[in-house]
Design an enzyme around this catalytic site. Structure first.
Site: not given
Ligand SMILES: Cc1ccc2c(c1)c1c3c(c(C)cc1n2CCCN)C(=O)NC3=O
Length: 275
Positions: A138, A140, A143, A158, A177
């Site tokens: 996945d 992109k 991620n 992710d 996606t």
């Molecule tokens: C500052 C910030 C903003 C959005 C975040 C993250 C950190 C983030 C994180 C993670 C995941 C799985 C999703 C995350 N997201 C959601 C968006 C990811 N595409 C993660 O594993 N560590 C992160 O900091």
């Protein structure tokens, strides 16, 4: 595999929501003892067999096993897991630079040096995953997270769709996606580590031009474009792009997974920053 049954909130202060998916939300959290900040991925457990809501425990465990196997600076780390009646909570390394997706959106396009530096980091993270026979599946820009604002350091996140691909074994699965999936995903042909290499080709194309090679007006048209492999470098954004960069993309956007460049071949390609 057992997870901590203590109450998550007794050990972590839950902060703002930073992301959400179909059956999971991601929130900032702070470890009460150390004040260290983490990302908490809170996944809703599927209650009954019949229910369509939530994620099966076996799939949650697959993601956790894959995360626990990872040990690389370009791949997000998992620290501990809590479980209660309704949710499983993954305590993950927090990155504060936001998504590569937003970084591109702000900058419109990147210089070839910037793009090559990002792609190299993605390749190093994928090399680590592929060395353990794990395909991300996945990949992109959403991620690929920046370690911090305007840093060139990225972390892959992710692994909900990631799979262990045993030698010579293939998986068939309709996942990923639309804009980033390889032809074999659409044609329900075997998926492999090469499926990630296609996505890296798409990401590179977007980093250099700001546009996505196969995106159509709807999913159907996107799938058609992918299967017909109708992409080109005619967009005005490619006027000053080097032949080396186009050659790099060309060795990844190949229909036959077996003819696509491997992650090692990519890292040895002249377009990838020597450093
Ligand atoms: C500052 C910030 C903003 C959005 C975040 C993250 C950190 C983030 C994180 C993670 C995941 C799985 C999703 C995350 N997201 C959601 C968006 C990811 N595409 C993660 O594993 N560590 C992160 O900091």
């Amino acid at each position: 595999m057992e997870f901590r049954k203590d109450k998550f909130e007794d050990f972590y202060e839950v902060g703002e929501e930073i992301g959400s998916g179909q059956f999971a939300v991601v929130k900032k959290c702070k470890h009460l003892k150390t004040n260290d900040e983490f990302a908490a991925k809170i996944i809703k457990k599927k209650r009954a067999m019949a229910s369509r809501l939530g994620v099966k425990m076996e799939d949650i465990k697959k993601e956790i096993v894959i995360l626990q196997e990872m040990d690389h600076e370009n791949v997000i780390r998992i620290y501990e897991v809590f479980e209660n009646k309704t949710h499983v909570i993954l305590v993950l390394e927090l990155v504060s630079g936001g998504e590569l997706f937003d970084f591109i959106a702000e900058k419109e396009r990147l210089s070839e040096e910037e793009a090559s530096a990002f792609v190299k980091q993605i390749l190093l993270g994928i090399k680590h995953m592929h060395s353990k026979r794990i395909a991300h599946l996945d990949l992109k820009p959403e991620n690929v997270m920046l370690l911090n604002k305007n840093s060139q350091n990225i972390k892959l996140i992710d692994f909900g769709l990631s799979r262990v691909i045993k030698q010579g074994e293939f998986h068939r699965d309709m996942i990923g996606t639309p804009e980033f999936v390889a032809p074999e995903v659409i044609n329900y042909d075997p998926l492999s580590l090469a499926t990630d290499m296609w996505s890296i080709g798409i990401i590179t194309y977007i980093l250099l031009s700001g546009c996505s090679p196969f995106s159509g007006k709807d999913q159907q048209q996107t799938y058609e474009k992918i299967c017909q492999l109708t992409y080109d470098f005619t967009s005005k954004y490619f006027e000053n792009t080097s032949d080396l960069a186009k050659e790099f993309i060309g060795m990844l956007l190949k229909r036959d997974p077996l003819s696509r460049a491997s992650v090692e071949e990519c890292l040895n390609h002249a377009w990838i920053q020597p450093s």
